[in-house]
Motif scaffolding. Structure first.
Motif, mmCIF file in Angstrom:
data_model
loop_
_atom_site.group_PDB
_atom_site.id
_atom_site.type_symbol
_atom_site.label_atom_id
_atom_site.label_comp_id
_atom_site.label_asym_id
_atom_site.label_seq_id
_atom_site.Cartn_x
_atom_site.Cartn_y
_atom_site.Cartn_z
ATOM 1 N N CYS A 5 34.565 44.325 34.836
ATOM 2 C CA CYS A 5 34.996 45.699 35.115
ATOM 3 C C CYS A 5 34.998 46.541 33.848
ATOM 4 O O CYS A 5 34.583 47.696 33.869
ATOM 5 C CB CYS A 5 36.379 45.706 35.763
ATOM 6 N N GLU A 6 35.458 45.960 32.762
ATOM 7 C CA GLU A 6 35.482 46.691 31.502
ATOM 8 C C GLU A 6 34.058 47.048 31.064
ATOM 9 O O GLU A 6 33.793 48.174 30.641
ATOM 10 C CB GLU A 6 36.160 45.849 30.420
ATOM 11 N N TYR A 61 38.217 51.791 41.304
ATOM 12 C CA TYR A 61 37.574 53.103 41.152
ATOM 13 C C TYR A 61 36.322 52.833 40.338
ATOM 14 O O TYR A 61 36.392 52.325 39.214
ATOM 15 C CB TYR A 61 38.492 54.076 40.419
ATOM 16 N N LYS A 93 37.611 50.851 36.997
ATOM 17 C CA LYS A 93 39.074 50.752 36.888
ATOM 18 C C LYS A 93 39.611 49.961 38.075
ATOM 19 O O LYS A 93 39.294 50.255 39.225
ATOM 20 C CB LYS A 93 39.709 52.140 36.878
ATOM 21 N N GLU A 151 32.674 49.891 33.260
ATOM 22 C CA GLU A 151 33.509 51.103 33.298
ATOM 23 C C GLU A 151 34.144 51.296 34.673
ATOM 24 O O GLU A 151 34.197 52.400 35.208
ATOM 25 C CB GLU A 151 32.687 52.324 32.903
#
Length: 79
Positions: free
Chosen positions: A25-26, A47, A31, A29
């Motif tokens: 996820c990081e 998101y 959330k 990008e």
């Protein structure tokens, strides 16, 4: 409801799955708004930029990595 649910998301498997999910996820990008583990499934609210579909996030490298690292659990729980 899936035909076969295996109760493997506990202990080290759950921790590794969460680590891989957060890492992916990081990088993408994305959330994470809410994350909840049960022994046989995950609730995930995210998101994400429109260029990614949820299936790209989950079924890409995350599940592949978890299956490789914990292959004995997956093999043992196959019906």
């Amino acid at each position: 409801m899936p035909k076969y649910r295996r109760k493997i998301l506990k202990g080290d498997v759950a921790k590794e799955f969460e680590r891989l999910l957060l890492e992916k996820c990081e990088r993408m990008e994305v959330k994470i708004l809410d994350l909840s583990f049960q022994h046989d499934h995950v609730h995930l609210f995210i998101y994400t930029p429109l260029r990614y579909s949820p299936s790209q996030l989950i079924y890409g490298t995350i599940l592949k990595n978890v299956r490789i690292e914990f292959s004995t659990i997956f093999i043992k729980n196959v019906i």
